[in-house]
Scaffold this active site. Structure first.
Site, PDB file in Angstrom:
ATOM      1  CG  PHE B  11      -1.059  -8.124   1.338  1.00 41.71           C
ATOM      2  CD1 PHE B  11      -0.547  -8.409   2.417  1.00 41.71           C
ATOM      3  CD2 PHE B  11      -0.699  -8.842   0.202  1.00 41.71           C
ATOM      4  CE1 PHE B  11       0.354  -9.514   2.634  1.00 41.71           C
ATOM      5  CE2 PHE B  11       0.233  -9.989   0.328  1.00 41.71           C
ATOM      6  CZ  PHE B  11       0.643 -10.162   1.518  1.00 41.71           C
ATOM      7  CB  ALA B  13       4.738  -0.819  -0.738  1.00 46.63           C
ATOM      8  CB  THR B  92      -5.664   0.588   5.370  1.00 50.79           C
ATOM      9  OG1 THR B  92      -5.540   1.393   6.398  1.00 50.79           O
ATOM     10  CG2 THR B  92      -5.920  -0.806   5.781  1.00 50.79           C
ATOM     11  CB  VAL B 148       8.021   8.758  12.496  1.00 49.36           C
ATOM     12  CG1 VAL B 148       8.786   9.922  12.303  1.00 49.36           C
ATOM     13  CG2 VAL B 148       6.588   9.171  13.066  1.00 49.36           C
ATOM     14  N   GLY B 150      10.217   5.557   8.115  1.00 46.32           N
ATOM     15  CA  GLY B 150      10.476   4.255   7.575  1.00 46.32           C
ATOM     16  C   GLY B 150      11.163   3.211   8.482  1.00 46.32           C
ATOM     17  N   GLY B 203       8.886   6.406  -9.691  1.00 48.57           N
ATOM     18  CA  GLY B 203       8.185   5.791  -8.946  1.00 48.57           C
ATOM     19  C   GLY B 203       8.480   6.385  -7.451  1.00 48.57           C
ATOM     20  CD  GLU B 206       1.850   8.068  -4.045  1.00 46.51           C
ATOM     21  OE1 GLU B 206       0.976   7.698  -4.617  1.00 46.51           O
ATOM     22  OE2 GLU B 206       2.554   7.231  -3.119  1.00 46.51           O
ATOM     23  CE  LYS B 221       6.600  10.172   7.040  1.00 48.35           C
ATOM     24  NZ  LYS B 221       7.503  10.203   5.985  1.00 48.35           N
ATOM     25  N   GLY B 313       9.959   2.480   1.713  1.00 45.80           N
ATOM     26  CA  GLY B 313      10.319   1.220   1.033  1.00 45.80           C
ATOM     27  C   GLY B 313       9.664   0.108   1.802  1.00 45.80           C
TER      28      GLY B 313
HETATM   29  N1  NAP Z   1       5.271   2.725   1.258  1.00 44.96           N
HETATM   30  C1  NAP Z   1       6.288   3.242   2.088  1.00 44.96           C
HETATM   31  O1  NAP Z   1       7.348   3.136   2.167  1.00 44.96           O
HETATM   32  C2  NAP Z   1       5.568   3.577   3.381  1.00 44.96           C
HETATM   33  C3  NAP Z   1       6.422   3.893   4.536  1.00 44.96           C
HETATM   34  C4  NAP Z   1       6.014   4.228   5.559  1.00 44.96           C
HETATM   35  C5  NAP Z   1       4.572   4.468   6.169  1.00 44.96           C
HETATM   36  N2  NAP Z   1       3.710   3.982   4.895  1.00 44.96           N
HETATM   37  C6  NAP Z   1       2.220   4.066   5.208  1.00 44.96           C
HETATM   38  O2  NAP Z   1       1.875   2.455   5.328  1.00 44.96           O
HETATM   39  C7  NAP Z   1       0.545   2.386   4.808  1.00 44.96           C
HETATM   40  C8  NAP Z   1       0.612   1.647   3.501  1.00 44.96           C
HETATM   41  O3  NAP Z   1       1.452   2.005   2.761  1.00 44.96           O
HETATM   42  P1  NAP Z   1       1.585   1.282   1.367  1.00 44.96           P
HETATM   43  O4  NAP Z   1       2.851   1.899   0.513  1.00 44.96           O
HETATM   44  O5  NAP Z   1       1.865  -0.202   1.529  1.00 44.96           O
HETATM   45  O6  NAP Z   1       0.366   1.545   0.546  1.00 44.96           O
HETATM   46  P2  NAP Z   1      -0.320   0.914  -0.802  1.00 44.96           P
HETATM   47  O7  NAP Z   1       0.733  -0.078  -1.555  1.00 44.96           O
HETATM   48  O8  NAP Z   1      -1.118   1.847  -1.469  1.00 44.96           O
HETATM   49  O9  NAP Z   1      -1.173  -0.309  -0.167  1.00 44.96           O
HETATM   50  C9  NAP Z   1      -2.329   0.007   0.497  1.00 44.96           C
HETATM   51  C10 NAP Z   1      -3.099  -1.372   0.863  1.00 44.96           C
HETATM   52  O10 NAP Z   1      -4.192  -1.181   1.589  1.00 44.96           O
HETATM   53  C11 NAP Z   1      -5.183  -1.623   0.836  1.00 44.96           C
HETATM   54  N3  NAP Z   1      -6.515  -1.268   1.142  1.00 44.96           N
HETATM   55  C12 NAP Z   1      -7.190   0.028   0.822  1.00 44.96           C
HETATM   56  N4  NAP Z   1      -8.349   0.322   1.612  1.00 44.96           N
HETATM   57  C13 NAP Z   1      -8.567  -0.876   2.184  1.00 44.96           C
HETATM   58  C14 NAP Z   1      -9.541  -1.498   3.227  1.00 44.96           C
HETATM   59  N5  NAP Z   1     -10.586  -0.671   3.374  1.00 44.96           N
HETATM   60  N6  NAP Z   1      -9.524  -2.492   3.698  1.00 44.96           N
HETATM   61  C15 NAP Z   1      -8.402  -3.057   3.644  1.00 44.96           C
HETATM   62  N7  NAP Z   1      -7.543  -2.726   2.820  1.00 44.96           N
HETATM   63  C16 NAP Z   1      -7.338  -1.807   2.464  1.00 44.96           C
HETATM   64  C17 NAP Z   1      -5.037  -1.673  -0.595  1.00 44.96           C
HETATM   65  O11 NAP Z   1      -5.700  -2.892  -1.033  1.00 44.96           O
HETATM   66  P3  NAP Z   1      -5.712  -3.127  -2.689  1.00 44.96           P
HETATM   67  O12 NAP Z   1      -4.296  -3.741  -2.918  1.00 44.96           O
HETATM   68  O13 NAP Z   1      -6.869  -3.866  -3.221  1.00 44.96           O
HETATM   69  O14 NAP Z   1      -5.566  -1.804  -3.468  1.00 44.96           O
HETATM   70  C18 NAP Z   1      -3.547  -2.058  -0.439  1.00 44.96           C
HETATM   71  O15 NAP Z   1      -3.358  -3.387  -0.478  1.00 44.96           O
HETATM   72  C19 NAP Z   1       0.178   3.865   4.161  1.00 44.96           C
HETATM   73  O16 NAP Z   1      -0.643   4.364   5.391  1.00 44.96           O
HETATM   74  C20 NAP Z   1       1.524   4.541   4.260  1.00 44.96           C
HETATM   75  O17 NAP Z   1       1.183   5.969   4.496  1.00 44.96           O
HETATM   76  C21 NAP Z   1       4.323   3.435   3.657  1.00 44.96           C
END
Ligand code: NAP
Lengths: 166, 331
Positions: B11, B13, B92, B148, B150, B203, B206, B221, B313
């Site tokens: 849970f 972004a 996750t 892949v 977004g 932001g 990372e 990807k 995003g």
């Molecule tokens: N952000 C983007 O724009 C974007 C775009 C495309 C793909 N993605 C992919 O989408 C996924 C999520 O990205 P995000 O940006 O949302 O990452 P994030 O903000 O770091 O969120 C990750 C979430 O996973 C939770 N988590 C970690 N370990 C866990 C476990 N063992 N069981 C259940 N939940 C767990 C975290 O918990 P806590 O809240 O407790 O820390 C957090 O809520 C990643 O694989 C990323 O590569 C992201």
């Protein structure tokens, strides 16, 4: 254009000078002359390989002048550099012997470095260069860039090449 | 009306974006016959469960205030194994070394006969064949458009919209962080380190940027693209990768003087998968700036098709997840 020419000279003094005269007469730029004195032909003539740059409309004049002086023109191979490529290099370009990098491309016979722009920001910092490479065809241009990439691997330089444009 | 019970595992972004989008699009989803009911949400430490449907707005504000989704300590994987539902939304963190908890979750979902929609690249970049085979065995759907590009439709474009075409090659910019840094280095004539710091402050990058700037993200990807669009059987180790850390401002201006931008380009062509900085003609459709992503496919019938959009995003990525959900359940 670049021309590579195989000639056969009679084994008497003054022939090589005679062979080179038409090239200079038409303001050609002589790039290499290889005189195979030891490799006599069955007819007792001496093979010579010339490479020169010349304006394309002068080539026929040069050939007729050579033949008029009794020199046999065995083969003429025009190399037109039809493909132009650009790449960027990053790294210690100068310290890793830039001349050697360029020579290796130029010595292929199918491609040459025609322009080099070097930016050296500070001592010990990597420099950057843009290189223009001309080659006889698309395939040879990619071959030249592949060669450059393998030289760059040895010298730890980064080569940035263009995307394929469809 | 078809009721689809779903869990959201992760849970951050993206997971929160999905919750927001499900709230915003609830009426629309009902109008096409889909009644979405989220029965569980898990983050790394806590969970909230309610077989009648959790209150998404409440969990969103709770997560904002307390940093947790609920008070239950059941793990995401346990939710998947033990609670009755149709769809697991797996968001996750990506783990590119082992596949991480995402891989465990996806395999557990298929074992329990559930569908998966995910944004998590790790499991698919590492073990594509294994994951897809597990989905097939249980007759589950597995969709991963969000992994892949977004918001950009990449996989669904090639596999659904362009159906019948053979995709010959594809290339593009799949990492907004790298694109931002390179675009800003050119604009400011500033060194890599300085523009990386700026991106981190905003932001966009990372704290540990290596996953993006070393090209690992782009490579992951591309592996997914190579397998799903090109039918290859590739894994991360089959990609040749060069990142952007050696690019200098001088190189960018020399390129610019010749009419080129330098972009981190990922390509799948002729059975090869490659990530490297490349020269892109300034007038070429791939030459997009800022954090934008872009890609081009070459197809046998339609010719070249280029799409540009936001590669990341919260809501943008949720948009890709929503489109996957709709395409599974609309019929
Ligand atoms: N952000 C983007 O724009 C974007 C775009 C495309 C793909 N993605 C992919 O989408 C996924 C999520 O990205 P995000 O940006 O949302 O990452 P994030 O903000 O770091 O969120 C990750 C979430 O996973 C939770 N988590 C970690 N370990 C866990 C476990 N063992 N069981 C259940 N939940 C767990 C975290 O918990 P806590 O809240 O407790 O820390 C957090 O809520 C990643 O694989 C990323 O590569 C992201």
């Amino acid at each position: 254009m670049r021309v590579s020419m195989d000639l056969e000279l009679k084994d008497i003094p003054g022939q090589l000078v005679l062979a080179l005269k038409p090239v200079s007469e038409f303001k050609g730029n002589l790039i290499s002359v290889v005189h195979h004195h030891e490799k006599r032909t069955p007819r007792g003539k001496i093979p010579v390989h010339l490479v020169f740059e010349i304006k394309s409309d002068h080539l026929d004049n040069i050939i007729s002048l050579l033949e008029e002086s009794g020199i046999s023109v065995v083969s003429v191979d025009e190399k037109r550099y039809l493909e132009h490529g650009a790449v960027i290099l990053i790294g210690h370009i100068v310290h890793t012997d830039i001349q050697d990098t360029i020579d290796k491309i130029d010595n292929t016979g199918y491609a040459e470095v025609v322009d080099l722009n070097l930016a050296m920001p500070r001592i010990n910092r990597p420099s950057s260069a843009s290189l223009k490479i001309d080659a006889v065809s698309k395939e040879y241009l990619s071959a030249a860039i592949e060669l450059l990439k393998s030289i760059a691997r040895d010298k730890d330089l980064l080569v940035i090449e263009p995307i394929r444009v469809n | 009306m078809k009721t689809i019970r779903a869990s959201i595992i992760g849970f951050g972004a993206v997971g929160r974006g999905v919750a927001q989008v499900l709230l915003d699009k609830n009426d629309y989803l009902r109008s096409i016959g889909i009644d979405m009911k989220v029965i569980a949400i898990a983050d790394s430490r806590t969970a909230v469960i309610d077989p009648h449907g959790v209150d998404l707005a409440c969990v969103l504000s709770g997560k904002k205030e307390t940093g947790t989704v609920g008070s239950k300590t059941i793990s995401g994987t346990e939710i998947i194994r033990t609670m009755d539902h149709e769809l697991v939304i797996e968001t996750t963190p990506t783990n590119i070394e082992t596949g991480g908890v995402g891989l465990v979750n996806m395999l557990a979902a298929f074992e329990s006969g559930r569908d998966v929609v995910t944004s998590n690249k790790g499991p698919l970049a590492l073990k594509y064949g294994e994951v897809i085979a597990a989905a097939k065995r249980s007759g589950s759907h597995c969709r991963f458009e969000a992994t892949v590009g977004g918001a950009m439709p990449v996989i669904n474009l090639a596999c659904d919209v362009l159906a019948g075409n053979r995709v010959i090659s594809m290339e593009g910019i799949f990492n907004g962080t790298c694109n931002y840094i390179l675009s800003r280095m050119m604009e400011e004539q500033a060194p890599y380190e300085q523009m990386l710091a700026e991106a981190q402050e905003l932001g966009i990058a990372e704290k540990d940027p290596s996953y993006d700037v070393e090209g690992i993200d782009t490579a992951s990807k591309l592996v997914i693209v190579a397998n799903s669009i090109f039918g290859m059987n590739a894994s991360y180790k089959d990609v040749t990768v060069t990142g952007i850390t050696r690019i200098t401002p001088e190189a960018l201006s020399l390129a610019n003087a010749d009419g080129f931008a330098i972009k981190l380009i990922g390509e799948v062509n002729d059975g090869k998968i490659n990530v490297a900085p490349k020269l892109v003609p300034l007038s070429h459709p791939l030459s997009v700036g800022g954090t934008l992503n872009v890609f081009s496919v070459q197809t046998d019938l339609a010719g070249p098709i280029t799409i540009t959009g936001r590669g990341a995003g919260s809501i943008e990525t949720a948009s890709a997840i929503l489109s996957d959900i709709i395409s599974i359940y609309k019929n």
